[in-house]
Design a protein around this motif. Structure first.
Motif, PDB file in Angstrom:
ATOM      1  N   ASP A 152       0.826  -1.210   0.000  1.00  0.00           N
ATOM      2  CA  ASP A 152       0.000   0.000   0.000  1.00  0.00           C
ATOM      3  C   ASP A 152       0.859   1.259   0.000  1.00  0.00           C
ATOM      4  N   ASP A 153       1.972   1.230   0.756  1.00  0.00           N
ATOM      5  CA  ASP A 153       2.895   2.364   0.723  1.00  0.00           C
ATOM      6  C   ASP A 153       3.495   2.528  -0.669  1.00  0.00           C
ATOM      7  N   ARG A 154       3.792   1.410  -1.316  1.00  0.00           N
ATOM      8  CA  ARG A 154       4.346   1.481  -2.662  1.00  0.00           C
ATOM      9  C   ARG A 154       3.338   2.057  -3.645  1.00  0.00           C
ATOM     10  N   VAL A 155       2.055   1.726  -3.445  1.00  0.00           N
ATOM     11  CA  VAL A 155       1.009   2.296  -4.294  1.00  0.00           C
ATOM     12  C   VAL A 155       0.954   3.808  -4.104  1.00  0.00           C
ATOM     13  N   LYS A 156       1.050   4.270  -2.840  1.00  0.00           N
ATOM     14  CA  LYS A 156       1.041   5.707  -2.559  1.00  0.00           C
ATOM     15  C   LYS A 156       2.208   6.397  -3.262  1.00  0.00           C
ATOM     16  N   MET A 157       3.401   5.821  -3.106  1.00  0.00           N
ATOM     17  CA  MET A 157       4.593   6.410  -3.719  1.00  0.00           C
ATOM     18  C   MET A 157       4.494   6.423  -5.236  1.00  0.00           C
ATOM     19  N   SER A 158       4.070   5.292  -5.792  1.00  0.00           N
ATOM     20  CA  SER A 158       4.000   5.200  -7.247  1.00  0.00           C
ATOM     21  C   SER A 158       2.888   6.073  -7.817  1.00  0.00           C
ATOM     22  N   SER A 159       1.798   6.236  -7.067  1.00  0.00           N
ATOM     23  CA  SER A 159       0.701   7.087  -7.541  1.00  0.00           C
ATOM     24  C   SER A 159       1.160   8.541  -7.639  1.00  0.00           C
ATOM     25  N   ILE A 160       1.860   8.999  -6.603  1.00  0.00           N
ATOM     26  CA  ILE A 160       2.374  10.372  -6.641  1.00  0.00           C
ATOM     27  C   ILE A 160       3.435  10.498  -7.724  1.00  0.00           C
ATOM     28  N   ARG A 161       4.260   9.471  -7.853  1.00  0.00           N
ATOM     29  CA  ARG A 161       5.266   9.476  -8.914  1.00  0.00           C
ATOM     30  C   ARG A 161       4.604   9.608 -10.281  1.00  0.00           C
ATOM     31  N   SER A 291       0.124  17.255 -27.953  1.00  0.00           N
ATOM     32  CA  SER A 291       0.972  16.439 -27.075  1.00  0.00           C
ATOM     33  C   SER A 291       0.911  16.933 -25.636  1.00  0.00           C
ATOM     34  N   SER A 292       0.755  18.249 -25.468  1.00  0.00           N
ATOM     35  CA  SER A 292       0.711  18.806 -24.120  1.00  0.00           C
ATOM     36  C   SER A 292      -0.581  18.460 -23.391  1.00  0.00           C
ATOM     37  N   LEU A 293      -1.531  17.827 -24.085  1.00  0.00           N
ATOM     38  CA  LEU A 293      -2.741  17.348 -23.416  1.00  0.00           C
ATOM     39  C   LEU A 293      -2.418  16.251 -22.407  1.00  0.00           C
ATOM     40  N   SER A 294      -1.152  15.888 -22.325  1.00  0.00           N
ATOM     41  CA  SER A 294      -0.734  14.887 -21.338  1.00  0.00           C
ATOM     42  C   SER A 294      -1.030  15.328 -19.914  1.00  0.00           C
ATOM     43  N   PHE A 295      -1.338  16.616 -19.704  1.00  0.00           N
ATOM     44  CA  PHE A 295      -1.744  17.040 -18.360  1.00  0.00           C
ATOM     45  C   PHE A 295      -3.007  16.303 -17.920  1.00  0.00           C
ATOM     46  N   ILE A 296      -3.768  15.768 -18.902  1.00  0.00           N
ATOM     47  CA  ILE A 296      -4.945  14.959 -18.571  1.00  0.00           C
ATOM     48  C   ILE A 296      -4.533  13.785 -17.690  1.00  0.00           C
ATOM     49  N   GLY A 297      -3.284  13.319 -17.893  1.00  0.00           N
ATOM     50  CA  GLY A 297      -2.791  12.199 -17.102  1.00  0.00           C
ATOM     51  C   GLY A 297      -2.810  12.476 -15.615  1.00  0.00           C
ATOM     52  N   MET A 298      -2.618  13.741 -15.234  1.00  0.00           N
ATOM     53  CA  MET A 298      -2.648  14.090 -13.808  1.00  0.00           C
ATOM     54  C   MET A 298      -4.032  13.857 -13.219  1.00  0.00           C
ATOM     55  N   LEU A 299      -5.073  13.999 -14.052  1.00  0.00           N
ATOM     56  CA  LEU A 299      -6.439  13.777 -13.585  1.00  0.00           C
ATOM     57  C   LEU A 299      -6.778  12.288 -13.587  1.00  0.00           C
ATOM     58  N   VAL A 300      -6.091  11.530 -14.439  1.00  0.00           N
ATOM     59  CA  VAL A 300      -6.367  10.103 -14.553  1.00  0.00           C
ATOM     60  C   VAL A 300      -5.787   9.322 -13.382  1.00  0.00           C
ATOM     61  N   VAL A 301      -4.632   9.758 -12.869  1.00  0.00           N
ATOM     62  CA  VAL A 301      -3.936   9.011 -11.818  1.00  0.00           C
ATOM     63  C   VAL A 301      -4.839   8.695 -10.627  1.00  0.00           C
ATOM     64  N   PRO A 302      -5.579   9.675 -10.066  1.00  0.00           N
ATOM     65  CA  PRO A 302      -6.446   9.316  -8.923  1.00  0.00           C
ATOM     66  C   PRO A 302      -7.501   8.271  -9.280  1.00  0.00           C
ATOM     67  N   VAL A 303      -8.041   8.341 -10.503  1.00  0.00           N
ATOM     68  CA  VAL A 303      -9.049   7.366 -10.932  1.00  0.00           C
ATOM     69  C   VAL A 303      -8.424   5.985 -11.052  1.00  0.00           C
ATOM     70  N   ALA A 304      -7.247   5.928 -11.705  1.00  0.00           N
ATOM     71  CA  ALA A 304      -6.553   4.647 -11.869  1.00  0.00           C
ATOM     72  C   ALA A 304      -6.159   4.066 -10.518  1.00  0.00           C
ATOM     73  N   ALA A 305      -5.729   4.946  -9.603  1.00  0.00           N
ATOM     74  CA  ALA A 305      -5.343   4.490  -8.263  1.00  0.00           C
ATOM     75  C   ALA A 305      -6.554   3.937  -7.519  1.00  0.00           C
ATOM     76  N   PHE A 306      -7.693   4.645  -7.612  1.00  0.00           N
ATOM     77  CA  PHE A 306      -8.909   4.181  -6.933  1.00  0.00           C
ATOM     78  C   PHE A 306      -9.333   2.805  -7.464  1.00  0.00           C
ATOM     79  N   MET A 307      -9.278   2.636  -8.779  1.00  0.00           N
ATOM     80  CA  MET A 307      -9.679   1.357  -9.369  1.00  0.00           C
ATOM     81  C   MET A 307      -8.759   0.225  -8.900  1.00  0.00           C
ATOM     82  N   LEU A 308      -7.455   0.510  -8.854  1.00  0.00           N
ATOM     83  CA  LEU A 308      -6.509  -0.532  -8.464  1.00  0.00           C
ATOM     84  C   LEU A 308      -6.643  -0.881  -6.991  1.00  0.00           C
ATOM     85  N   ILE A 309      -6.810   0.141  -6.138  1.00  0.00           N
ATOM     86  CA  ILE A 309      -6.961  -0.105  -4.703  1.00  0.00           C
ATOM     87  C   ILE A 309      -8.270  -0.846  -4.418  1.00  0.00           C
TER      88      ILE A 309
END
Length: 506
Positions: A152-161, A291-309
């Motif tokens: 779980d700590d690794r998930v926290k670290m990797s999610s922020i990463r 290409s700079s639309l990659s900022f969308i990825g910052m919004l995706v991370v919490p969703v992906a993290a929630f699904m994985l957790i």
């Protein structure tokens, strides 16, 4: 070993949000470099460096091949540095971070200077920057595993990463796009970006250098005490480590999934700016802006993290990613056929929609891989009885080098085959078809293969906990014969070994 007061590099701390940010900020370097190579380095070299597409492809192939070899050595050397005086002083992982940061700030700006037709200038600069990234990456990929055994700590670290990674990917596209809009369609925007990013990347690595820790020499020596394998500080010893690592089922599958997905991503990213400029007939600024639309990825991370957790099943995240990528590939193909009848405005709007979907799919892909990767070295440990995090990091780094080399070289050679003319404003239909092959056909095939592999891959948070608990039991002197049926089945499935072959290094 040293008896002096424990150094900060070996002193654990609570995995707080700030500590996770300190750990993750190095991905300003790692993620950005991959994006730079994929998004516009090849475009810069063919357009302003005046190199042919085949020459750039060969440059990438040579540079990444040399550094793939370097990555094989770096992991094994890093694993053994704890036995040296300098390795004990700075840390076997942190010494490499420090050296890599210094190399980055020295050589990165050279890569984006305009030296027309100078193959050797760009090759030397590319090799040195790649070397810096190899040694940084090899050390960095060990840290999550060594800083904490808690998944779980690794998930926290990797999610922020991964959140930082998404910001980094956005930055390396947004800055050139902004400078192109302000300064015009010229090389100066890329050169200024190269200088700025060289400084930022080095500072980011130095922050991670100071914010993280690793296993102490005493911990490594104590864990591997009694191992019946010989510590060979030799090339053959390194090759043996890699062979043993890749015999492990989870390591082999993870490396294969990583290769196929990142190869697909690299091919798409490398070809995308060519697609926008030469297939759709739009400007570099539009291409960099998409290409700079990659900022969308910052919004995706919490969703992906929630699904994985919530599910504790990375297969769901991977399947989400792959499905979206297939939709996007189909969309880009249709757009290439219909854009001339759609008008510029509609084409750009469609491009933005597809770009957003691509970034969502890409971020799901990257996030999921980096949640699973830190779990893999433990699967090797239960077989070998050794802490070879650096060895797996090197295998992974080698794989990343290979995907980047093949993706960039493939585009270069296919463009050359298609009659691509460096510096030309318009390209032939054959050259445009060559771009489409790298942009769509290769990624679709690669993702399909990866999806099949994911269906057979069973390492996740639940199975990892079962495996890690068994490592702790065996390391404490527990009898192998006392294993529970569930644990035995999980370990055999993850490792690909029979139970009689488990813990063989002890």
């Amino acid at each position: 070993m040293e008896t002096q007061k424990k150094r900060w590099v070996y002193t654990p701390h609570k995995i707080s949000v700030w500590r996770s940010i300190g750990y993750g900020i190095n991905d300003m370097n790692g993620a950005s470099w991959g994006t730079l190579v994929g998004s516009y380095l090849m475009f810069f070299l063919t357009t302003y460096g005046k190199l042919s597409a085949a020459s750039v492809g060969m440059l990438f192939l040579i540079g990444k091949f040399l550094n793939a070899i370097m990555s094989m050595l770096a992991g094994s050397v890093s694993d053994r540095l704890y036995a040296t005086k300098i390795g004990r002083r700075f840390g076997r992982r942190h010494l490499l971070l420090l050296v890599g940061a210094i190399m980055t700030i020295l050589f990165f700006p050279m890569l984006f200077m305009v030296v027309p037709g100078s193959f050797w200038w760009y090759l030397i600069a590319f090799v040195m920057v790649e070397t810096a990234n190899v040694i940084i990456g090899t050390a960095y990929e060990t840290l999550a595993t060594e800083m904490t055994p808690n998944a779980d700590d690794r998930v926290k670290m990797s999610s922020i990463r991964l959140f930082i990674s998404a910001f980094a990917t956005f930055s390396v596209s947004a800055l050139p796009a902004t400078l192109l809009a302000v300064l015009g369609q010229g090389a100066k925007a890329y050169t200024i970006s190269g200088i700025v990013f060289g400084i930022v990347f080095a500072i980011s690595t130095l922050i991670t250098y100071r914010a993280t820790w690793e296993h102490s020499p005493e911990e490594v020596a104590a864990f591997e005490n009694g191992s019946n394998t010989h510590e060979e500080n030799s090339f053959m010893g390194s090759l043996r480590d890699y062979w043993e690592m890749l015999r492990n089922k989870s390591a082999r599958y993870m490396v294969s999934i990583y290769f196929m997905t990142y190869f697909a991503k690299d091919c798409f990213s490398t070809a995308f700016l060519y697609y926008v400029v030469f297939v759709l007939g739009l400007s570099q600024t539009v291409g960099q802006g998409i290409s700079s639309l990659s900022f969308i990825g910052m919004l995706v991370v919490p969703v992906a993290a929630f699904m994985l957790i919530k599910t504790k099943n990375p297969k769901i995240n991977w399947s989400t990613s792959f499905s979206l990528i297939f939709v996007v590939m189909a969309g880009f193909f249709v757009l290439s056929l219909q854009h001339s009848s759609m008008g510029k405005g509609t084409t750009i709007i469609t491009l933005i929609v597809l770009g957003v979907l691509w970034q969502i799919g890409r971020q799901f892909l990257e996030y999921t891989a980096w949640q699973v990767i830190p779990l893999v070295p433990d699967v090797d440990t239960i077989v070998s009885g050794k802490l070879r995090t650096g060895t797996f990091a090197a295998v992974q780094s080698f794989t990343r080098q290979l995907t980047g080399a093949l993706g960039s070289a493939l585009l270069g050679f296919i463009l050359q085959w298609g009659g691509f003319q460096e510096g030309a404003l318009h390209q032939t239909a054959q050259a445009q078809n060559a771009i489409m092959v790298v942009l769509i056909v290769v990624p679709v095939i690669s993702i399909a293969i990866a999806w099949w592999m994911v269906s057979r891959f069973n390492l996740n948070q639940r199975t990892h906990k079962i495996l890690h608990d068994e490592i702790d039991r065996l390391d404490a002197g527990g009898d192998k014969a006392d294993v529970t049926p569930e644990t035995k089945a999980v370990v055999e499935n993850l490792t690909g070994y029979k139970w009689s072959q488990i813990w063989q290094g002890k």
